[in-house]
Scaffold this motif. Structure first.
Motif, PDB file in Angstrom:
ATOM      1  N   SER A 149       4.861   7.572  43.020  1.00 30.94           N
ATOM      2  CA  SER A 149       4.372   6.301  43.558  1.00 30.94           C
ATOM      3  C   SER A 149       4.374   6.378  45.070  1.00 30.94           C
ATOM      4  O   SER A 149       5.447   6.473  45.693  1.00 30.94           O
ATOM      5  CB  SER A 149       5.263   5.153  43.068  1.00 30.94           C
ATOM      6  OG  SER A 149       5.181   5.062  41.663  1.00 30.94           O
TER       7      SER A 149
ATOM      8  N   ASP B  48      14.879   5.774  42.208  1.00 22.79           N
ATOM      9  CA  ASP B  48      14.451   4.625  41.426  1.00 22.79           C
ATOM     10  C   ASP B  48      14.499   3.358  42.270  1.00 22.79           C
ATOM     11  O   ASP B  48      15.456   3.128  43.009  1.00 22.79           O
ATOM     12  CB  ASP B  48      15.366   4.441  40.203  1.00 22.79           C
ATOM     13  CG  ASP B  48      15.099   5.491  39.141  1.00 22.79           C
ATOM     14  OD1 ASP B  48      14.024   6.124  39.184  1.00 22.79           O
ATOM     15  OD2 ASP B  48      15.953   5.666  38.256  1.00 22.79           O
TER      16      ASP B  48
ATOM     17  N   VAL C 149       6.273  -4.507  48.463  1.00 23.51           N
ATOM     18  CA  VAL C 149       6.900  -3.257  48.030  1.00 23.51           C
ATOM     19  C   VAL C 149       7.381  -2.500  49.267  1.00 23.51           C
ATOM     20  O   VAL C 149       6.602  -2.256  50.199  1.00 23.51           O
ATOM     21  CB  VAL C 149       5.891  -2.399  47.237  1.00 23.51           C
ATOM     22  CG1 VAL C 149       6.529  -1.075  46.819  1.00 23.51           C
ATOM     23  CG2 VAL C 149       5.387  -3.174  46.020  1.00 23.51           C
TER      24      VAL C 149
ATOM     25  N   TYR D  22       8.997   1.076  50.293  1.00 23.51           N
ATOM     26  CA  TYR D  22       9.157   2.435  49.763  1.00 23.51           C
ATOM     27  C   TYR D  22      10.422   3.056  50.337  1.00 23.51           C
ATOM     28  O   TYR D  22      10.800   2.786  51.475  1.00 23.51           O
ATOM     29  CB  TYR D  22       7.929   3.261  50.112  1.00 23.51           C
ATOM     30  CG  TYR D  22       6.684   2.799  49.367  1.00 23.51           C
ATOM     31  CD1 TYR D  22       6.265   3.428  48.205  1.00 23.51           C
ATOM     32  CD2 TYR D  22       5.952   1.701  49.818  1.00 23.51           C
ATOM     33  CE1 TYR D  22       5.142   2.994  47.518  1.00 23.51           C
ATOM     34  CE2 TYR D  22       4.827   1.262  49.137  1.00 23.51           C
ATOM     35  CZ  TYR D  22       4.425   1.906  47.984  1.00 23.51           C
ATOM     36  OH  TYR D  22       3.321   1.467  47.301  1.00 23.51           O
TER      37      TYR D  22
ATOM     38  N   SER E 121       4.130   4.907  35.823  1.00 21.56           N
ATOM     39  CA  SER E 121       5.197   4.177  35.170  1.00 21.56           C
ATOM     40  C   SER E 121       5.686   4.990  33.985  1.00 21.56           C
ATOM     41  O   SER E 121       4.889   5.469  33.194  1.00 21.56           O
ATOM     42  CB  SER E 121       4.674   2.803  34.773  1.00 21.56           C
ATOM     43  OG  SER E 121       4.762   2.627  33.429  1.00 21.56           O
TER      44      SER E 121
ATOM     45  N   HIS F 108      13.490  -1.046  42.373  1.00 21.95           N
ATOM     46  CA  HIS F 108      13.205  -2.230  41.573  1.00 21.95           C
ATOM     47  C   HIS F 108      12.359  -3.154  42.430  1.00 21.95           C
ATOM     48  O   HIS F 108      12.713  -3.448  43.570  1.00 21.95           O
ATOM     49  CB  HIS F 108      14.493  -2.938  41.146  1.00 21.95           C
ATOM     50  CG  HIS F 108      14.216  -4.129  40.279  1.00 21.95           C
ATOM     51  ND1 HIS F 108      14.006  -4.011  38.924  1.00 21.95           N
ATOM     52  CD2 HIS F 108      14.063  -5.424  40.591  1.00 21.95           C
ATOM     53  CE1 HIS F 108      13.740  -5.212  38.437  1.00 21.95           C
ATOM     54  NE2 HIS F 108      13.774  -6.091  39.425  1.00 21.95           N
TER      55      HIS F 108
ATOM     56  N   ALA G 270       3.941  -6.725  44.846  1.00 24.24           N
ATOM     57  CA  ALA G 270       4.034  -6.723  43.387  1.00 24.24           C
ATOM     58  C   ALA G 270       3.303  -7.934  42.819  1.00 24.24           C
ATOM     59  O   ALA G 270       3.218  -8.984  43.461  1.00 24.24           O
ATOM     60  CB  ALA G 270       5.494  -6.761  42.952  1.00 24.24           C
TER      61      ALA G 270
ATOM     62  N   ASN H  57       3.779  -1.091  35.921  1.00 19.78           N
ATOM     63  CA  ASN H  57       3.779  -1.253  37.376  1.00 19.78           C
ATOM     64  C   ASN H  57       2.475  -1.940  37.754  1.00 19.78           C
ATOM     65  O   ASN H  57       1.403  -1.500  37.331  1.00 19.78           O
ATOM     66  CB  ASN H  57       3.825   0.098  38.098  1.00 19.78           C
ATOM     67  CG  ASN H  57       5.202   0.764  38.067  1.00 19.78           C
ATOM     68  OD1 ASN H  57       5.403   1.774  38.697  1.00 19.78           O
ATOM     69  ND2 ASN H  57       6.149   0.211  37.305  1.00 19.78           N
TER      70      ASN H  57
ATOM     71  N   PHE I 250       8.347   6.634  46.679  1.00 22.13           N
ATOM     72  CA  PHE I 250       9.634   6.367  46.029  1.00 22.13           C
ATOM     73  C   PHE I 250      10.275   7.702  45.669  1.00 22.13           C
ATOM     74  O   PHE I 250       9.802   8.391  44.770  1.00 22.13           O
ATOM     75  CB  PHE I 250       9.448   5.522  44.764  1.00 22.13           C
ATOM     76  CG  PHE I 250       9.335   4.051  45.051  1.00 22.13           C
ATOM     77  CD1 PHE I 250      10.476   3.295  45.278  1.00 22.13           C
ATOM     78  CD2 PHE I 250       8.102   3.435  45.107  1.00 22.13           C
ATOM     79  CE1 PHE I 250      10.382   1.927  45.553  1.00 22.13           C
ATOM     80  CE2 PHE I 250       7.992   2.082  45.377  1.00 22.13           C
ATOM     81  CZ  PHE I 250       9.142   1.318  45.599  1.00 22.13           C
TER      82      PHE I 250
ATOM     83  N   ALA J 258       0.620   4.853  41.422  1.00 22.29           N
ATOM     84  CA  ALA J 258       1.842   4.550  40.670  1.00 22.29           C
ATOM     85  C   ALA J 258       1.848   5.312  39.367  1.00 22.29           C
ATOM     86  O   ALA J 258       0.793   5.547  38.765  1.00 22.29           O
ATOM     87  CB  ALA J 258       1.939   3.049  40.376  1.00 22.29           C
TER      88      ALA J 258
ATOM     89  N   VAL K 297      10.569   1.022  39.444  1.00 19.53           N
ATOM     90  CA  VAL K 297       9.680   2.122  39.856  1.00 19.53           C
ATOM     91  C   VAL K 297      10.467   3.409  39.767  1.00 19.53           C
ATOM     92  O   VAL K 297      11.594   3.487  40.250  1.00 19.53           O
ATOM     93  CB  VAL K 297       9.168   1.915  41.301  1.00 19.53           C
ATOM     94  CG1 VAL K 297       8.255   3.062  41.714  1.00 19.53           C
ATOM     95  CG2 VAL K 297       8.433   0.593  41.425  1.00 19.53           C
TER      96      VAL K 297
END
Ligand SMILES: *[C@@H]1O[C@H](CO)[C@@H](O)[C@H](O)[C@H]1NC(C)=O
Length: 436
Positions: free
Chosen positions: A139, A29, A38, A40, A73, A31, A122, A78, A26, A71, A130
C-alpha cells in the motif's frame, strides 16, 4: 562548500528546476479509521514534498503533478479516496474474497496551485486494517511535480479522465471516460474517449478499472489501430485491474481504451466512486538532462511480457521480452535491469497478472535494496501493481525480482499484462552546481 552543494541538491535548485516528489508506504500493519486521512508509516522517498502532521501534502510549487496510490488487502476491505482541498477526485477499493486477491491502484494528474493540499482519506463507511511489513510494502502513495508552472516548459500535455457511471461493453467498444479532471493541450475528447496527440513526443499512459459485481475487466490499450497491452480482472464480486506504457507518438496519433469483444466487460462508476481512469502525459524537455552527453535526451523505458514466465523456475529477475521504448538506451533486455546514466529522481511503475491458480509475488529493487511489492494468489488470474519514486545516482540499477515463491506470470502476444516502465522526473546532480 560541500554543505552548500548538498543543500542546493537537496532543495532541488540543481539545474534551476523545481523538485517536489515523494513515495510513502505501509511498512508495518496500520489501522485506518473511517473518514480520516491516511498517514503512511514509511517515507520511501521525499524530496521537497511538504506534508503536515495531519497527512496532507501541501503544494509549494504551482504546476502539474502526478499522484499514484495502491492497496492490497489480505483479510479485509481497504477503501481509500484521493482529495484535493476537500474535493473528492478518485478512489481505490480492494477486497479479499475466498482467498483470491487483487491489488487496487489509481492515478490522477492535476494542475495545482501553491497552497493546495492533496491527501488520501479512508471511506466514511468503515474502518479497516492495512497490511504492511518492512519487506512487504503493497500500500503506497506516490506524488511528483511533472511540470513546474514557474519554468518555461513549453506546451505541457497532461490529462486524466474518469468514469462516474456504470458502462457495459460486452461487444467491444471504446471506453468513454466522461469526467475530465485535467486536459492540458486539449488532447482528450470526452465524447469519444479518444486522446489525439497535439504534438510529437514521448507519452506516459496509465489506466485503471474496477468491474461491476460478477463481471470481468478485459480492457486493451490501443495506439491508433495497434494493440499495446491489456488489463484483466475477475472475481465473483468486483475486480480491479490496470496497466501502463510509455510510447512515442506523432501529432495526430490516437490512444484509446477498448473492451475485448466477446467478454462480459462491465465497468463500475459513481460520482463519489471513480475507479476507472485514463491518464496521459507528455514527458517534456523538463525531464531531460540540461547539458553534457545526455542533453535534451528523454530518459524513459517501457518493457512488457508477451509470454508466460517462470515455468518451474525460482527466484530470478523478471526478464521482459518486448520493449515499447528505451529512450537513453539504459534498459537491458537480457538482464531486465535499468541502469541510470542520468542522475535524478525517476518514477517506476509495474503491473503483472499471475497464471491461473498460481501465486505471484514481485518486488521492486534499487541497487539490491528492497523498495516495494505486488502480490496475488487464488484459483483465478491475480492482478497486482505498484509504483515508486526513487533518486538514482549515476550507475544505480533498478529491476523487478520474482520472490522465491514459485511465481508464475501470464503473458501472450495479444494479452500483455506484465509491464515495467520508468522515466526521469527531474535530473538532480549536485556535482554540476560546483561549476556555476
Ligand atoms: C546487457 O547485459 C549483458 C549481461 O551483463 C551484457 O553482456 C550486455 O552487453 C548488456 N547489453 C547492453 C546493450 O548493454
Amino acid at each position: 562548500m560541500l554543505l552548500w552543494i548538498f543543500c542546493a541538491a537537496y532543495f532541488g535548485v540543481a539545474y534551476g528546476q523545481d523538485v517536489s516528489v515523494f513515495t510513502k508506504g505501509f511498512d508495518n500493519d496500520g489501522h485506518v479509521t473511517k473518514g480520516t486521512i491516511v498517514t503512511y508509516s514509511k517515507d520511501i522517498t521525499n524530496f521537497n514534498a511538504k506534508f503536515t502532521n495531519d497527512g496532507k501534502f501541501h503544494v509549494q510549487v504551482p504546476g502539474i503533478y502526478v499522484f499514484q496510490f495502491y492497496a492490497l488487502s489480505y483479510t479485509y476491505r481497504n477503501s481509500m479516496k484521493l482529495y484535493r482541498n476537500g474535493m473528492y477526485l478518485v478512489s481505490i477499493y480492494d477486497d479479499e474474497e475466498h482467498k483470491n486477491t487483487d491489488a487496487a491502484g489509481n492515478t490522477v494528474i492535476l494542475q495545482l496551485e501553491t497552497g493546495d493540499t492533496v491527501y488520501i482519506q479512508a471511506t466514511n463507511q468503515f474502518s479497516f486494517p492495512v497490511f504492511g511489513r518492512a519487506a512487504e510494502i503493497y500500500s503506497t502513495f506516490t506524488g511528483g511535480l511533472i511540470f513546474s508552472g514557474r519554468s518555461s516548459a513549453s506546451n505541457p500535455v497532461a490529462m486524466t479522465a474518469g468514469l462516474t457511471h456504470d458502462v457495459s461493453l460486452p461487444n467491444g467498444g471504446t471506453v468513454v471516460f466522461n469526467k475530465v479532471f485535467t486536459n492540458l493541450g486539449n488532447g482528450y475528447d470526452s465524447t469519444t474517449g479518444y486522446f489525439v496527440a497535439p504534438t510529437d513526443g514521448v507519452f506516459l499512459i496509465h489506466y485503471f478499472a474496477r468491474s461491476q459485481s460478477g463481471h470481468v475487466i478485459f480492457l486493451d490499450l490501443y495506439k491508433n489501430t495497434r494493440y499495446i497491452n491489456s488489463a484483466w480482472g475477475q472475481l465473483t464480486h468486483q475486480a480491479n485491474a490496470g496497466n501502463s506504457a510509455i510510447l512515442d507518438m506523432r501529432t495526430g496519433d490516437t490512444l484509446s481504451i477498448r473492451s475485448r469483444s466477446g467478454d462480459p466487460v462491465a465497468l463500475y462508476g459513481r460520482p463519489d466512486a471513480v475507479y476507472c481512469t485514463f491518464s496521459i502525459m507528455k514527458l517534456s524537455e523538463q525531464n531531460t538532462a540540461p547539458s553534457g552527453l545526455h542533453a535534451n535526451q528523454i530518459q524513459a523505458f517501457s518493457a512488457v511480457l508477451t509470454k508466460k514466465q517462470n515455468e518451474g523456475r525460482h527466484t530470478t529477475k523478471v526478464v521482459w521480452d518486448k520493449l515499447y521504448s528505451n529512450h537513453g538506451g539504459n534498459f537491458n533486455m537480457s538482464t531486465g535491469i535499468f541502469t541510470a546514466s542520468v542522475p535524478g529522481v525517476y518514477i517506476f511503475s509495474y503491473h503483472a497478472l499471475s497464471q491461473e491458480g498460481q501465486p505471484m509475488w514481485l518486488e521492486l529493487y534499487h541497487n539490491y535494496v528492497y523498495v516495494n511489492s505486488l502480490y496475488g494468489r487464488g484459483h483465478l488470474f491475480s492482478y497486482g501493481s505498484n509504483s515508486a519514486a526513487l533518486k538514482l545516482a549515476l550507475g544505480d540499477i533498478v529491476y523487478i525480482d520474482m520472490k522465491n515463491h514459485n511465481t508464475r506470470l501470464f503473458g501472450a502476444a495479444d494479452e500483455i499484462y506484465g509491464s515495467f516502465s520508468g522515466y526521469l522526473l527531474v535530473p538532480m546532480d549536485g556535482t554540476s552546481i560546483a561549476g556555476r
